[in-house]
Design a protein around this motif. Structure first.
Motif, PDB file in Angstrom:
ATOM      1  N   PRO A   1      -5.235   9.559   9.701  1.00  0.00           N
ATOM      2  CA  PRO A   1      -4.964   9.213   8.503  1.00  0.00           C
ATOM      3  C   PRO A   1      -3.317   9.423   8.055  1.00  0.00           C
ATOM      4  N   ALA A   2      -2.903  10.636   8.767  1.00  0.00           N
ATOM      5  CA  ALA A   2      -1.448  10.932   8.359  1.00  0.00           C
ATOM      6  C   ALA A   2      -0.429  10.197   9.013  1.00  0.00           C
ATOM      7  N   HIS A   3      -0.681   9.516   9.956  1.00  0.00           N
ATOM      8  CA  HIS A   3       0.445   8.526  10.642  1.00  0.00           C
ATOM      9  C   HIS A   3       0.013   7.191  10.883  1.00  0.00           C
ATOM     10  N   SER A   4      -1.082   6.754  10.426  1.00  0.00           N
ATOM     11  CA  SER A   4      -1.360   5.336  10.432  1.00  0.00           C
ATOM     12  C   SER A   4      -1.885   4.809   8.961  1.00  0.00           C
ATOM     13  N   PRO A   5      -1.118   3.685   8.235  1.00  0.00           N
ATOM     14  CA  PRO A   5      -1.506   3.471   7.166  1.00  0.00           C
ATOM     15  C   PRO A   5      -2.669   2.857   7.211  1.00  0.00           C
ATOM     16  N   ASP A   6      -3.052   2.129   8.124  1.00  0.00           N
ATOM     17  CA  ASP A   6      -4.461   1.739   8.419  1.00  0.00           C
ATOM     18  C   ASP A   6      -5.319   2.449   7.809  1.00  0.00           C
ATOM     19  N   ASP A   7      -5.218   3.904   8.699  1.00  0.00           N
ATOM     20  CA  ASP A   7      -6.395   4.733   8.623  1.00  0.00           C
ATOM     21  C   ASP A   7      -6.482   5.622   7.469  1.00  0.00           C
ATOM     22  N   TRP A   8      -5.149   5.549   6.717  1.00  0.00           N
ATOM     23  CA  TRP A   8      -5.014   6.251   5.481  1.00  0.00           C
ATOM     24  C   TRP A   8      -5.806   5.208   4.491  1.00  0.00           C
ATOM     25  N   VAL A   9      -5.669   4.027   4.563  1.00  0.00           N
ATOM     26  CA  VAL A   9      -6.464   3.333   3.378  1.00  0.00           C
ATOM     27  C   VAL A   9      -7.884   3.064   3.666  1.00  0.00           C
ATOM     28  N   ALA A  10      -8.391   3.346   4.968  1.00  0.00           N
ATOM     29  CA  ALA A  10      -9.430   3.114   5.307  1.00  0.00           C
ATOM     30  C   ALA A  10     -10.345   4.425   4.847  1.00  0.00           C
TER      31      ALA A  10
ATOM     32  N   TYR B   1       3.219  13.176   5.573  1.00  0.00           N
ATOM     33  CA  TYR B   1       2.302  12.253   5.836  1.00  0.00           C
ATOM     34  C   TYR B   1       2.923  10.786   5.657  1.00  0.00           C
ATOM     35  N   PRO B   2       3.792  10.359   6.664  1.00  0.00           N
ATOM     36  CA  PRO B   2       4.207   9.062   6.763  1.00  0.00           C
ATOM     37  C   PRO B   2       3.390   7.662   6.372  1.00  0.00           C
ATOM     38  N   ALA B   3       2.155   7.987   6.926  1.00  0.00           N
ATOM     39  CA  ALA B   3       1.110   6.784   6.292  1.00  0.00           C
ATOM     40  C   ALA B   3       1.155   6.670   4.775  1.00  0.00           C
ATOM     41  N   ARG B   4       1.206   7.696   4.411  1.00  0.00           N
ATOM     42  CA  ARG B   4       0.993   7.847   2.896  1.00  0.00           C
ATOM     43  C   ARG B   4       2.220   7.208   2.177  1.00  0.00           C
ATOM     44  N   ASP B   5       3.444   7.510   2.649  1.00  0.00           N
ATOM     45  CA  ASP B   5       4.342   7.357   2.171  1.00  0.00           C
ATOM     46  C   ASP B   5       4.700   5.632   2.313  1.00  0.00           C
ATOM     47  N   ALA B   6       4.337   5.187   3.223  1.00  0.00           N
ATOM     48  CA  ALA B   6       4.393   3.907   3.623  1.00  0.00           C
ATOM     49  C   ALA B   6       3.614   3.185   2.771  1.00  0.00           C
ATOM     50  N   VAL B   7       2.325   3.612   2.603  1.00  0.00           N
ATOM     51  CA  VAL B   7       1.369   2.836   1.624  1.00  0.00           C
ATOM     52  C   VAL B   7       1.787   2.906   0.327  1.00  0.00           C
TER      53      VAL B   7
ATOM     54  N   ASP C   1       3.400  -0.490  -1.840  1.00  0.00           N
ATOM     55  CA  ASP C   1       2.566  -0.719  -2.838  1.00  0.00           C
ATOM     56  C   ASP C   1       1.114  -1.478  -2.263  1.00  0.00           C
ATOM     57  N   ILE C   2       0.618  -1.013  -1.145  1.00  0.00           N
ATOM     58  CA  ILE C   2      -0.516  -1.352  -0.889  1.00  0.00           C
ATOM     59  C   ILE C   2      -1.571  -1.192  -1.648  1.00  0.00           C
ATOM     60  N   ASP C   3      -2.571  -2.219  -1.850  1.00  0.00           N
ATOM     61  CA  ASP C   3      -3.716  -2.082  -2.825  1.00  0.00           C
ATOM     62  C   ASP C   3      -5.072  -1.970  -2.379  1.00  0.00           C
ATOM     63  N   GLY C   4      -5.175  -2.044  -0.972  1.00  0.00           N
ATOM     64  CA  GLY C   4      -6.479  -2.311  -0.359  1.00  0.00           C
ATOM     65  C   GLY C   4      -6.271  -2.414   1.213  1.00  0.00           C
ATOM     66  N   GLN C   5      -7.404  -2.610   1.617  1.00  0.00           N
ATOM     67  CA  GLN C   5      -7.479  -2.879   3.157  1.00  0.00           C
ATOM     68  C   GLN C   5      -7.210  -4.373   3.437  1.00  0.00           C
ATOM     69  N   ASP C   6      -7.342  -5.157   2.390  1.00  0.00           N
ATOM     70  CA  ASP C   6      -6.993  -6.745   2.543  1.00  0.00           C
ATOM     71  C   ASP C   6      -5.771  -7.029   2.284  1.00  0.00           C
TER      72      ASP C   6
ATOM     73  N   PRO D   1      -2.091  -7.892   2.861  1.00  0.00           N
ATOM     74  CA  PRO D   1      -1.285  -8.392   3.978  1.00  0.00           C
ATOM     75  C   PRO D   1      -0.029  -7.603   4.245  1.00  0.00           C
ATOM     76  N   ALA D   2       0.280  -6.849   3.262  1.00  0.00           N
ATOM     77  CA  ALA D   2       1.504  -5.966   3.569  1.00  0.00           C
ATOM     78  C   ALA D   2       1.081  -4.764   4.356  1.00  0.00           C
ATOM     79  N   LEU D   3      -0.261  -4.315   4.510  1.00  0.00           N
ATOM     80  CA  LEU D   3      -0.745  -3.177   5.519  1.00  0.00           C
ATOM     81  C   LEU D   3      -0.325  -3.219   6.744  1.00  0.00           C
ATOM     82  N   GLU D   4      -0.307  -4.471   7.365  1.00  0.00           N
ATOM     83  CA  GLU D   4       0.187  -4.584   8.699  1.00  0.00           C
ATOM     84  C   GLU D   4       1.708  -4.449   8.746  1.00  0.00           C
ATOM     85  N   ASP D   5       2.493  -4.813   7.948  1.00  0.00           N
ATOM     86  CA  ASP D   5       3.707  -4.299   7.990  1.00  0.00           C
ATOM     87  C   ASP D   5       4.165  -3.223   7.709  1.00  0.00           C
ATOM     88  N   ALA D   6       3.277  -2.378   6.995  1.00  0.00           N
ATOM     89  CA  ALA D   6       3.518  -0.899   6.673  1.00  0.00           C
ATOM     90  C   ALA D   6       3.092  -0.209   7.963  1.00  0.00           C
TER      91      ALA D   6
END
Length: 944
Positions: free
Chosen positions: A313-322, A360-366, A370-375, A377-382
């Motif tokens: 989760p520290a380095h993957s926005p996907d994992d941080w949000v999950a 935690y780059p993942a947190r900063d990118a989220v 302005d990611i609001d959840g796992q769905d 679409p900006a999560l992939e870009d982040a």
């Protein structure tokens, strides 16, 4: 004569066919050889194909008009399994296939049975779609040279190619990852795919997390993040297995079993169970010895890799949000007997330092996205942004020991190999997206014992880079795409288990796959129409060696081979290959590789022109969904010239275009208008010799010479849109102005109009050949194809004349603007031209250059100008701004213009245009205050 496009087009089609107009044979002329990928007739031709084949036709026609002997051939690619798959789906009565054949491509019900053999299927679409449409479009193809890739003689040619490559050490046999259709049980390539054509192999690292009595391998593309794992995810309702894999107990998804088997793993399934059984358990990180908990996650895809996902989760926005989502779902955690407090206590582990990010780059990118959840679409870009930044600039922290401080990009492969050698990592291949065969079967990555081309051979790669260095790339930015492809190409599997095509010469259990048998077939075009009288058994290795390498290549060269060599040598090399941008990553680069190896440098490809993709009413075309336009229907409705003109004028060939019915109809209307105006000009009683010409005649003729230069330059670079815009629309604008300005019944005007039409028809001939041939024959008695390309006449070019008319047009526009703004209907228009002293200032600006200070230093030397002070300064600044925008040729031409004379000669035109009297008055000859605002070539205007 009314414009009846289909009647005109059929007439010329017949004439061309009867006279063998485009049958090209060697002669004393300059040879031009242009090719396009041969079609794969597993279905019908749509409007996207029409553009693909028309672009090279434009170049071929242009070069013929330039006097070249031009070869533009076509053949039919039937190698592989797509046609077999289409036949199988037809035989099985698959509804979707029947719908495509009957509803999209119009195959009559009573003819479907003719399509139930592979070559019957191919022949139907070759004759009824591709060939018929190509002829209807007016493609200038030498039809004598067509062949199919399963013809006996062509197969002998391919056999020669592969025996030669094998002898040179560029073919090897070994285990290699391939795209494998699980339905056909056969390797497939890009041309065999229904979905996932762009998918690439990805080699996942399998981190071998440990349970008490088994290994749970977790797949990742980022093996360097193993120190940052805090937990794992599985899908609770997914199906998992305990299996013995190469003698070791593994826990993976059921979907992974077949993938592993295909990749040469020995797999025995011992137990099958639901994923919820794994939730809440802990596994041990083999690198850190940390225990991490397995958490439930519905986003996990059991069909991807091993079906078990490690979380960083520290380095993957996907994992941080999950992880945050799991932490907040305390009720679900309790369902699996997981203490929510234990999960809440999971802290990300910072393992990579990268500039502009915190721990935690993942947190900063989220937060930044302005990611609001796992769905979201900006999560992939982040996620992609963090990945790219960390890969290229991230440095590993102290826990990585000897790798600490290193940039990820520099050490990833070494680190991965290190952990593999310790037994902590394994690997498997997976696709970047879902891949489906044309037969409908799933495509997986399989390792197979196969023959492959060694595209990573250093010497071969170096030669191919030289081809790219020296060839003409259109557009230029595609050159880097070729270099990039050469850089990542490794071994390429070149055979398959079955299908149409040429058998592997030394093992006829295999067939050479489609992309591998279509690399040098351009050479076969040169002799295809003449090799038919050579018995198949005589087409030996020695025959083709003599044909392509000359009489010294073999001891007793066949005379017929040397005879054919003369024709091959005349046409080669290929001047331009026109193809889609998507083929750079395979076919086009393979084409360069094989030419670099099999032929000498003088016969290497000279140029590649890339084409973009087509849309239909803003959406991607799809034969399976019926979202296509058939060329036959478009031609019947609008005419072939309209279809061609729209396809070539709506965008440059390398750009994507959008077929929109409304715009196509507008194009037809414009061509019909052009036809009517051309008929009027043809009917003029013009003198045969050039009569006396007036300034306005010379202006139009000067514009024509510039247009000829521009159109010639554009077609040399395949810029069909620019060429047609200049020859059609820009010249039409000039003609519209000319018709307003000139007295059209004069001999000079009738001669000028016919001269412009004559040149215009020749420039448009490559794009709209039917109409231009017909009109030119009406005008001069010969088809435009016999007239040659127009050459600019320097005697008719004049910057001065063009600038004089530019002044008149600018004056008319200024008067019109004043009329519109003041809403007046003037009876009198006074045009005041600048005083002599102002022209003196202009002369100094031109002489000194656009530097205000320097000009002021010069003009202040004049007694009469010093006393004018601020007025001179203001004028200098205004003139410098204008002169700076003009070329030196234009500046010098302006110095020769008598401005007052130009406006006086146009007074009659202005009077007619505004229904008012027009007086041209020099500033020095009037007391009107308005006259004081006149500047050189910017007259003052007074309406009354």
């Amino acid at each position: 004569m009314d414009y009846e496009p289909r009647e005109i087009e059929r007439t010329w089609q017949t004439r061309w066919a009867e006279r063998g107009r485009y049958e090209a044979d060697p002669d004393d002329g300059e040879a031009t050889f242009v090719t396009v990928p041969y079609p794969y007739p597993s279905g019908g031709m749509h409007i996207g194909h029409a553009r693909t084949y028309t672009v090279p036709d434009v170049y071929a026609r242009y070069r013929r008009l330039q006097g070249d002997t031009v070869l533009f051939p076509i053949a039919w690619h039937v190698t592989g399994t797509p046609i077999i798959g289409a036949v199988n789906r037809l035989q099985e009565g698959e509804p979707e296939q029947l719908s495509v054949l009957r509803d999209t491509y119009g195959v009559p019900k009573d003819e479907l049975s003719d399509l139930e053999t592979p070559m019957g299927f191919a022949r139907y679409f070759i004759e009824n779609h591709y060939k018929a449409n190509m002829k209807a479009l007016g493609l200038s193809i030498d039809w004598r040279r067509e062949f199919t890739t399963n013809d006996e003689r062509y197969s002998k040619f391919i056999t020669w190619q592969y025996e030669t490559l094998k002898d040179r050490g560029l073919l090897e046999k070994g285990l290699h990852p391939v795209k494998y259709c699980t339905n056909e049980e056969n390797p497939v390539t890009t041309h065999d795919l229904l979905e996932g054509e762009e998918a690439e192999f990805q080699e996942y690292s399998l981190i071998k997390f440990e349970t008490e009595d088994a290994v749970m391998p977790m797949a990742t593309l980022r093996p360097e993040t193993v120190y940052g794992v805090t937990n794992a995810f599985v899908r609770p309702d997914g199906t998992y297995v305990r299996a013995t894999v190469d003698g070791e107990p593994w826990i993976v998804s059921q979907d992974a079993v077949e993938k592993l088997r295909l990749q040469e793993r020995a797999v025995t399934v011992e137990e099958t169970f639901a994923g919820d059984r794994l939730v809440g358990a802990t596994v041990t990180n083999p690198v850190t010895d940390d225990e991490v908990v397995i958490l439930p996650a519905d986003f996990v895809d059991p069909d991807n890799a091993t079906g078990v996902v490690m979380s960083v989760p520290a380095h993957s926005p996907d994992d941080w949000v999950a992880l945050e989502a799991v932490k907040s779902d305390t009720e679900r955690l309790r369902e699996y007997d997981i203490d929510p407090e234990t999960v809440a206590a999971i802290e990300p582990r910072s393992i990579i330092e990268v500039e502009d990010y915190g721990a935690y780059p993942a947190r900063d990118a989220v937060e930044a996205f302005d990611i609001d959840g796992q769905d979201d679409p900006a999560l992939e870009d982040a996620t992609q942004e963090v990945y790219n930044r960390e890969f290229h600039a991230g440095r590993l922290k102290e826990m990585y020991d000897e790798y600490a401080g290193s940039v990820v990009e520099d050490v990833r492969d070494e680190l991965k190999a290190d952990f593999e050698s310790r037994g902590d990592f394994d690997s498997m291949y997976e696709f970047s997206e879902e891949v489906v065969c044309r037969c409908g079967g799933d495509v997986e990555v399989a390792k197979q014992e196969t023959w492959f081309l060694r595209y990573n051979d250093e010497a071969w790669e170096a030669k191919t880079r030289r081809v790219v260095d020296e060839m003409d790339a259109i557009p230029e930015n595609t050159r880097d795409q070729f270099y990039h492809t050469i850089g990542w190409l490794n071994e390429w599997p070149c055979i398959r288990n079955y299908g149409l095509g040429t058998r592997l010469p030394w093992d006829d259990d295999f067939v050479i796959e489609p992309l591998s048998d279509s690399t040098i077939y351009m050479a076969y075009y040169t002799i295809a129409h003449r090799i038919g009288d050579v018995p198949v058994e005589q087409l030996t290795r020695e025959f083709f060696d003599a044909l392509f390498y000359g009489e010294d290549a073999v001891e007793d060269p066949p005379e017929r081979a040397l005879d054919l060599r003369e024709e091959w040598d005349y046409w080669y090399p290929v001047d331009y290959r026109c193809s889609g941008n998507d083929l750079i990553s395979n076919h086009l680069t393979f084409y360069l590789y094989h030419h670099a190896e099999l032929f000498d440098e003088p016969d290497w490809p000279q140029g590649v022109a890339i084409m973009g993709m087509g849309l239909l009413e803003g959406e991607k075309m799809s034969s399976s969904k019926g979202h296509v336009v058939l060329p036959s229907e478009a031609i019947d409705e609008y005419g072939a010239d309209t279809v061609r003109f729209f396809l070539l004028n709506s965008a440059e060939p390398w750009q994507d275009y959008d077929w929109r019915a409304e715009e196509v109809q507008s194009t037809q209307d414009q061509l019909a208008g052009f036809w009517r105006r051309a008929q009027e000009v043809i009917d003029l009683d013009a003198p045969a010799e050039r009569p006396d010409l007036r300034r306005i005649d010379r202006w139009l003729l000067s514009k024509l010479q510039a247009t000829i230069r521009d159109v010639t330059g554009s077609l040399e670079e395949f810029s069909t849109r620019h060429a047609s815009q200049d020859a059609f629309y820009q010249l039409e604008e000039h003609l519209r102005w000319y018709r307003k300005r000139a007295e059209l019944d004069r001999p000079g005007a009738t001669w000028t109009r016919q001269e412009v039409l004559r040149a215009r028809l020749r420039m448009l001939a490559p794009v709209i050949p039917f109409m231009t041939n017909e009109l030119h024959e009406q005008l001069d008695g010969v088809p435009v194809e016999d007239a040659g390309w127009p050459e600019p006449d320097p005697e008719l070019e004049s910057d001065r004349v063009e600038l004089e008319e530019e002044l008149v047009e600018g004056l008319a526009d200024d008067v019109r603007d004043i009329v519109d703004v003041t809403e007046t209907d003037p009876d009198r228009i006074q045009v005041f031209t600048a005083a002599d002293w102002k022209h003196t200032v202009f002369e100094e600006v031109v002489e000194t250059g656009p530097d205000v200070g320097a000009v002021m230093g010069s003009v202040m030397q004049y007694d009469g100008l010093r006393e004018r002070g601020d007025a001179v300064n203001d004028l200098v600044q205004s003139l410098v701004a204008d002169v700076r925008e003009r070329s030196d040729e234009e500046r010098q031409a302006l110095r020769k213009i008598d401005e007052t004379d130009v406006y006086e000669s146009a007074a009659g035109f202005l009077a007619r245009e505004f229904d008012a009297t027009v007086d041209v008055v020099p500033e020095d000859e009037t007391d009107e205050e308005k006259a004081e605002s006149a500047e050189p070539f910017r007259p003052a205007i007074l309406l009354s």
